[in-house]
Enzyme design. Structure first.
Site, PDB file in Angstrom:
ATOM      1  N   ASN A  90      29.009  44.870  49.690  1.00 45.44           N
ATOM      2  CA  ASN A  90      29.661  45.035  48.396  1.00 45.44           C
ATOM      3  C   ASN A  90      30.344  46.388  48.238  1.00 45.44           C
ATOM      4  O   ASN A  90      31.249  46.533  47.417  1.00 45.44           O
ATOM      5  CB  ASN A  90      28.629  44.853  47.282  1.00 45.44           C
ATOM      6  CG  ASN A  90      29.176  45.184  45.917  1.00 45.44           C
ATOM      7  OD1 ASN A  90      30.009  44.463  45.374  1.00 45.44           O
ATOM      8  ND2 ASN A  90      28.717  46.297  45.344  1.00 45.44           N
ATOM      9  N   TYR A 157      44.189  48.580  48.934  1.00 45.50           N
ATOM     10  CA  TYR A 157      43.077  47.766  48.451  1.00 45.50           C
ATOM     11  C   TYR A 157      43.364  46.283  48.698  1.00 45.50           C
ATOM     12  O   TYR A 157      42.489  45.535  49.159  1.00 45.50           O
ATOM     13  CB  TYR A 157      42.870  48.034  46.963  1.00 45.50           C
ATOM     14  CG  TYR A 157      41.741  47.262  46.320  1.00 45.50           C
ATOM     15  CD1 TYR A 157      40.410  47.605  46.550  1.00 45.50           C
ATOM     16  CD2 TYR A 157      42.002  46.206  45.454  1.00 45.50           C
ATOM     17  CE1 TYR A 157      39.375  46.917  45.949  1.00 45.50           C
ATOM     18  CE2 TYR A 157      40.977  45.507  44.838  1.00 45.50           C
ATOM     19  CZ  TYR A 157      39.663  45.859  45.094  1.00 45.50           C
ATOM     20  OH  TYR A 157      38.640  45.164  44.494  1.00 45.50           O
ATOM     21  N   LYS A 161      41.203  43.809  51.165  1.00 46.26           N
ATOM     22  CA  LYS A 161      40.557  42.600  50.672  1.00 46.26           C
ATOM     23  C   LYS A 161      41.064  41.351  51.391  1.00 46.26           C
ATOM     24  O   LYS A 161      40.306  40.393  51.588  1.00 46.26           O
ATOM     25  CB  LYS A 161      40.748  42.479  49.154  1.00 46.26           C
ATOM     26  CG  LYS A 161      40.039  43.580  48.363  1.00 46.26           C
ATOM     27  CD  LYS A 161      38.541  43.616  48.658  1.00 46.26           C
ATOM     28  CE  LYS A 161      37.806  44.668  47.837  1.00 46.26           C
ATOM     29  NZ  LYS A 161      36.350  44.695  48.113  1.00 46.26           N
ATOM     30  N   THR A 192      32.761  45.572  34.478  1.00 52.00           N
ATOM     31  CA  THR A 192      31.788  46.524  35.002  1.00 52.00           C
ATOM     32  C   THR A 192      31.714  47.751  34.086  1.00 52.00           C
ATOM     33  O   THR A 192      32.568  47.929  33.208  1.00 52.00           O
ATOM     34  CB  THR A 192      32.197  46.979  36.410  1.00 52.00           C
ATOM     35  OG1 THR A 192      33.475  47.643  36.318  1.00 52.00           O
ATOM     36  CG2 THR A 192      32.311  45.806  37.374  1.00 52.00           C
TER      37      THR A 192
END
Length: 250
Positions: A90, A157, A161, A192
């Site tokens: 994660n 990013y 991914k 979050t």
């Protein structure tokens, strides 16, 4: 969902947010859980929230960018709780946002790729042999909605991914006959703690990007991850599960 009694799990990047929620779900189902992070203070605080008795949880400092650190984390997990059965990669960072590719700092590119993509590779490189030796288990890698669509301004990013999905599928094929299932999930925007710190206007914009009109909760993502770790998904490997409120269906 079946429980995880007598199972040992390693969850990276679990001092807050999705990682912490995954650890919480695993603990609630009887697993012994090792959580990792780079920030010792946040790690200790998460450990106190999750298991004040420290009987079922072991916090461990780890840097996903460093292969030796990841290898040590796997070894320390085995030394503390015994054979490793479950792994959740994660740990990850987004990097600078809203920066065109030609203006993106090279050092930030390396930081994102090292943490998100290489960190996932290291986790599987050292974790998979341990899981095989334990008699089998499961791995879930955290990709993102960016793993299947392009989003401007966060190219590294997005690339990382996408790479995690390919890495997941290749590893799943390699270990399909070794008793280890390997899958990936792709959350959209998740509510979050770091998201909660943003302005109401930004949060509303992120929520509206999903056809369901809201962001995911950490618990919703965690429950899908735990399903993929469980024997309830016993014939699922090499899969990618979107948890994005319809984002990637648009």
């Amino acid at each position: 969902m079946r429980d995880f009694t007598d199972k040992v799990a390693l969850v990276t990047g679990a001092s807050t947010g999705i990682g912490e929620a995954i650890a919480q779900q695993l603990l609630a189902r009887g697993a012994k859980v090792v959580i990792t992070a780079r920030n010792q203070q946040r790690l200790a605080a998460a450990a106190q929230r999750l298991d004040p008795t420290a009987e079922m949880l072991f916090p461990l400092m780890m840097d996903a960018r460093d292969p030796q650190s990841v290898q040590r984390a796997v070894e320390q997990t085995q030394a503390h709780f015994g054979p490793l059965h479950l792994l959740v990669n994660n740990a990850g960072i987004t990097g600078p946002r809203g920066v065109p590719l030609d203006q993106y700092p090279v050092e930030d590119w390396h930081g994102v790729i090292a943490t998100d993509l290489s960190g996932t590779f290291y986790g599987m490189k050292y974790g998979l042999p341990a899981i095989v030796a334990a008699g089998g288990g499961a791995v879930v890698n955290l990709s993102a909605v960016n793993g299947v669509v392009g989003i401007a301004g966060i190219a590294p990013y997005t690339a990382a991914k996408h790479g995690i999905i390919g890495l997941t599928r290749a590893a799943a094929l390699e270990f399909a006959n070794s008793g280890v299932r390997i899958n990936a999930v792709g959350p959209g925007y998740v509510d979050t703690p770091s998201m909660k710190a943003l302005s109401a206007q930004v949060r509303e914009k992120m929520a509206a990007a999903h056809p369901m009109g809201r962001m995911a909760t950490c618990e919703e993502v965690a429950k899908t991850v735990v399903f993929l770790l469980s024997a309830d998904s016993s014939f699922t490997t090499g899969a990618f599960y979107s948890i994005d409120g319809g984002y990637s269906a648009q």
